[in-house]
Scaffold this active site. Structure first.
Site, PDB file in Angstrom:
ATOM      1  N   CYS A   1      23.879  -8.933   0.759  1.00 35.43           N
ATOM      2  CA  CYS A   1      23.643  -7.990  -0.314  1.00 35.43           C
ATOM      3  C   CYS A   1      24.066  -8.586  -1.631  1.00 35.43           C
ATOM      4  CB  CYS A   1      24.415  -6.701  -0.047  1.00 35.43           C
ATOM      5  SG  CYS A   1      24.315  -5.509  -1.382  1.00 35.43           S
ATOM      6  N   GLY A   2      23.184  -8.513  -2.628  1.00 31.24           N
ATOM      7  CA  GLY A   2      23.513  -9.038  -3.933  1.00 31.24           C
ATOM      8  C   GLY A   2      23.894  -7.975  -4.933  1.00 31.24           C
TER       9      GLY A   2
END
Length: 272
Positions: free
Chosen positions: A116-117
């Site tokens: 997840c960014g």
């Protein structure tokens, strides 16, 4: 072979089952994934789950791709602080005062993980979807691209051992792989590659390939690192394609033995 959490992998006891047989005791090499706190001038900025290898490259690449520093020279020192038995480790960076002041102005809690960014964003307004425009515009031959992917697996020793890591590689214009970095997180692998290239001095002409899908954040990091062509073994997202179009990045997906799919700036990949 080290069994500490900072070795990159551990040998663990498992019960291995074969079709039609009973489970047999065995040993399996398993990739390590540890919390790494990035601390700038004494202030913790981010905690990332990562494979604890090539950590200087990771510290430099993360700092550049997240725009914490403008150039490698803004980082004066990197220290790894790890206490045996601790949950994770700290990467303590000493950076230029102007970079640190800028960081404090936009500082946010930024807890990340391997997939997840956006973890840690406080609001949608903090999301940056406007990529930097790249200056790199090398034209790449399709044969060079496919040659690179054909040899990528042989350049992934940790994945060969554990089956759990992604790779990001820098490839010369002739298709020869020049530098490879691995991590359980594809974002971390690209940061490590960006850091390794930055620490190595002048970057040779070429392009980047990855053993993953192409998310928006990978395109964003590529744009910030002035990477003109990014190719992945799996699919991109629609947001990644739109960002690549705006950034001027030739984005290639499904790059495998039989061919590839070009999603953005197709004129920069030449067929035979």
């Amino acid at each position: 072979m080290s069994e500490t959490p900072l070795s990159g992998w551990s040998n663990l006891a498992v019960l291995r089952h074969a079709p039609g047989g009973t489970g047999l005791p065995a040993t399996d090499s398993v990739a390590e994934e540890v919390p790494l706190a990035l601390v700038y001038n004494g202030i913790s900025q981010a905690v990332m789950m990562a494979t604890p290898l090539d950590l200087d490259d990771f510290a430099v690449g993360f700092s550049l791709s997240e725009r914490i520093v403008d150039q490698p020279g803004d980082i004066y020192d990197i220290e790894l602080v790890y206490t045996p038995g601790a949950v994770g480790a700290e990467l303590r960076l000493s950076i230029a005062s102007d970079c640190f002041m800028r960081l404090k102005e936009r500082r946010r809690s930024q807890a990340g993980n391997t997939g997840c960014g956006l973890c840690g964003l406080e609001s949608l307004g903090a999301l940056d979807l406007e990529p930097a425009a790249v200056g790199a515009a090398d034209v790449i031959a399709k044969a060079a691209l496919l040659r690179a992917f054909a040899s990528l697996a042989s350049r992934q020793p940790l994945n060969a051992l554990t089956g759990a890591t992604h790779a990001a590689a820098w490839v010369g214009l002739d298709g020869a792989i020049l530098t490879v970095r691995e991590d359980v997180g594809r974002h971390n692998a690209l940061d490590k590659l960006i850091g390794a290239l930055a620490r190595g001095g002048k970057r040779p002409p070429g392009f980047a390939i990855m053993s993953s899908r192409a998310s928006y954040e990978l395109v964003q990091k590529a744009a910030r690192a002035d990477i003109g062509l990014l190719a992945t073994i799996s699919a991109p997202t629609a947001l990644a394609v739109r960002m690549a179009e705006r950034a001027g990045i030739c984005l290639v997906g499904f790059a495998r033995q039989h061919g590839c799919v070009v999603y953005a700036h197709a004129a920069r990949l030449l067929a035979e």
